[in-house]
Design an enzyme around this catalytic site. Structure first.
Site, short mmCIF file in Angstrom:
data_model
loop_
_atom_site.label_atom_id
_atom_site.label_comp_id
_atom_site.label_asym_id
_atom_site.label_seq_id
_atom_site.Cartn_x
_atom_site.Cartn_y
_atom_site.Cartn_z
N TYR A 25 79.35 29.24 37.99
CA TYR A 25 77.75 29.25 38.80
C TYR A 25 77.29 28.00 39.81
CZ TYR A 25 73.65 30.34 41.21
OH TYR A 25 72.72 30.95 42.77
N LYS A 26 76.90 27.09 38.41
CA LYS A 26 76.99 26.03 39.04
C LYS A 26 78.32 25.39 39.81
CE LYS A 26 73.45 24.52 36.10
NZ LYS A 26 73.02 23.29 35.13
N ALA A 27 79.60 25.39 39.54
CA ALA A 27 79.85 24.50 40.31
C ALA A 27 80.73 25.21 41.79
CB ALA A 27 81.61 25.29 39.22
#
Length: 647
Positions: A25-27
């Site tokens: 998700y952060k990527a």
């Protein structure tokens, strides 16, 4: 309440709900640090001028206002991305706390005004107070005598990215300064800064420079920043040097700086990436797909709980319960089935997945057609822009370019079978080439040149539209007058650019949210750029509209009088004893709903039931207490099943 270790989820129409870990998700998110130089030269006010268009802001004020506008924009357009503001060259020093809440290391003459995080209302208020109200009680904007070491600035940014956005796919450092050589006589400091810059690039952080100049001055990159900012020579072959920000030509320093920063926005995220495009058997390249045009709608990013002392983000939880006993139903108890012939046919998850498996994702060209054979009404969904990718097949760009140029030259389109992602429904699409933006006949200069996937309709998507009874088509003269009206109301060069007309409802929604979050006054009415300019329209086409309206009334009156004459002529025929055309009344027509069981059985055995219309089949089904929904063959099967059960 929301848990810091909760699973991130996304919705997918074809694949259902899938779990995504926090790392992936952060990527997908973007993290930006704005490093703004606070030096004596940046604090200098522009020379006084009587012109209204003259610049009133110092370079530092323009940079801070630009940061404020950028923060507002990103809260709306990218509400989950992070942004931080780092001031360097300040007399004061301030750094963030580390992830455990302890005080972090200090970097001389670096002041972290806004920590790298999702911007909050307090962050926006603090920046607004500094920019617009001039509230600098802490003397944050007081420049130091010797300036800041650029190696310290880059190392500070390194630490912020490492602790706050370690797994982000996009991490960028924006440097805003008017000094092209911060270490003119200290080669060791310049060399240390180059080492720190390489460390950032090794971590995947991109450094962007936004120089500010005054008058005819130059910003000489080779003096220092050529070793700091790594540029792609191919991408900048046409542009030359990094675009600089300055006032002039009717553009303020703030406007120039904002324009340059907006030009470095993150590229659009791919709808699909590295998808094989099979041009011929054994000839494949890889492409990425993008939704270039998409309707903007207000997006709910989270739920807020307002019953506590202060609003908090709430975490959602779904529980399935039985309708009769309200007990909790476990996931392994749920079965999926299709209704067929009045009965439920159950499938296991593996069987259901195999039913929807149309092969691996791929775009396969199955032929070519002339572009003129593609009708306008064939557009059923928005098109997807595809672009070559070298990751899977080296040489994809050259083959893709050759295909694009050949389709343009021969004025043809490709017909392709497409499965754009796993478990997606297959579709037929036309591969349409678009011309370069610089060409006058491109038609859409705001769209990129390349290839587009244009979804084509299946037979079920087409409808046979008939005119209602009593309605007649307009005459050629009425069409000609309407054509003149349309020509007078066309936009310059006949082009409509949707990017120039923001969604007024969406902008009003964001204005209300901004006013509530920042405790500002709610605006009276929204700005609507889509409102028609009635005066200009009346001036250009008012007379032609009046002529068209008069012609329409004339034809309407003529058609009405013709129908009256025909009706009167029919009555005279009846009085003269001549047989008129007889029509069956509703009571004389055979009703499908009154068919007996024997009649239905005979119709089923003789296959006459298939010749009945959908309306008749629904009448029969409704009269027998059956469901009237579905297509014709479903109704036929339902009635046949009912006849079988009765006999």
């Amino acid at each position: 309440m929301a848990d810091g270790n909760q699973d991130w989820r996304r919705d997918d129409d074809d694949e259902g709900e899938q779990e995504i870990d926090e790392t992936s998700y952060k990527a997908q998110k973007d993290a930006i640090i704005l490093a703004i130089d606070v030096s004596e030269s940046m604090l200098e006010s522009p020379p006084t001028s009587a012109s209204r268009k003259a610049d009133r802001d110092s370079p530092l004020e323009a940079a801070l206002k630009c940061a404020y506008h950028l923060m507002e924009q990103r809260i709306i357009s990218n509400p989950k991305d992070m942004m931080g503001i780092l001031l360097f060259g300040t007399e004061k020093t301030k750094f963030q706390t580390d992830v455990n809440g302890r005080g972090g290391l200090g970097y001389p003459n670096c002041y972290l005004f806004t920590d790298l995080d999702v911007p909050s209302a307090d962050d926006v208020k603090a920046l607004k107070a500094l920019v617009e109200d001039g509230e600098d009680g802490d003397e944050v904007l007081k420049a130091s005598a010797g300036g800041a070491s650029m190696s310290n600035v880059l190392f500070c940014a390194n630490q912020i990215f490492t602790t706050k956005a370690a797994n982000f796919g996009s991490r960028r450092l924006f440097i805003i300064t008017d000094n092209d050589n911060p270490h003119p006589s200290d080669k060791a400091a310049a060399s240390a800064a180059a080492v720190r810059a390489k460390d950032l690039y090794d971590l995947g952080v991109t450094i962007e420079l936004f120089p500010i100049i005054r008058g005819d001055a130059r910003f000489d990159l080779p003096k220092f920043y050529d070793d700091i900012v790594y540029r792609d020579p191919l991408a900048e072959a046409n542009a030359g040097a990094v675009p600089v920000s300055k006032s002039g030509d009717g553009l303020s320093l703030l406007g120039s700086l904002t324009s340059n920063i907006n030009s470095k926005q993150t590229p659009k995220r791919a709808l699909f990436s590295n998808l094989p495009l099979e041009i011929a058997p054994g000839l494949r390249i890889s492409v990425k797909g993008y939704n270039v045009l998409h309707r903007q709608t207000p997006a709910r990013t989270c739920y807020i709980w307002l019953d506590g002392d202060k609003p908090q983000i709430a975490g959602g939880e779904t529980t399935r319960v039985a309708e009769d006993s309200t007990r909790t139903v476990e996931k392994n108890e749920i079965k999926k089935a299709y209704k067929f012939g009045g009965e439920y046919v159950y499938f296991s998850p593996e069987e259901q997945k195999s039913l929807r498996d149309f092969g691996p994702p791929m775009i396969r060209i199955i032929g070519f057609k002339k572009r003129s054979l593609l009708p306008v009404w064939a557009s059923v969904k928005k098109s997807t822009f595809i672009f070559p990718s070298e990751e899977d097949y080296v040489g994809s760009t050259r083959v893709f370019t050759a295909l694009w140029q050949k389709l343009l030259k021969d004025d043809k389109v490709g017909i392709a079978w497409c499965v754009v992602r796993a478990n997606a429904q297959p579709m037929l699409a036309a591969i349409i080439p678009s011309k370069a933006r610089g060409e006058e006949d491109s038609g859409t200069p705001y769209l990129p040149a390349g290839l587009w996937l244009y979804p084509l309709p299946f037979a079920d998507d087409l409808r046979d539209i008939k005119l209602p009874e009593g309605m007649q088509r307009s005459s050629d003269e009425l069409k000609s007058r309407a054509r003149i009206v349309v020509q007078q109301l066309q936009l310059p060069k006949g082009m409509y650019n949707p990017t120039k007309y923001p969604n007024p409802a969406l902008q009003w929604h964001y204005q209300i949210l901004k006013a509530l979050a920042l405790e500002e006054e709610v605006p009276d009415e929204p700005e609507d750029a889509t409102k028609p300019k009635n005066k200009a329209m009346s001036k250009r086409a008012g007379g032609y509209l009046q002529e068209w309206h008069e012609q329409l009334e004339e034809e309407t009156d003529k058609a009405a009088s013709t129908r009256v004459l025909k009706r009167e002529a029919g009555e005279d025929d009846d009085e003269a004893g001549r047989p008129a055309k007889q029509r069956k009344t509703a009571s004389e027509k055979p009703s499908a709903s009154s068919m007996t069981l024997a009649q239905l059985k005979a119709a089923v055995e003789s296959e006459g039931i298939i010749k009945m219309t959908v309306a008749q089949l629904r009448d029969v089904a409704g009269a027998k207490g059956l469901s009237t929904s579905g297509k014709k063959m479903e109704l036929v099967e339902r009635i046949e099943q009912w006849v079988e059960e009765q006999t």
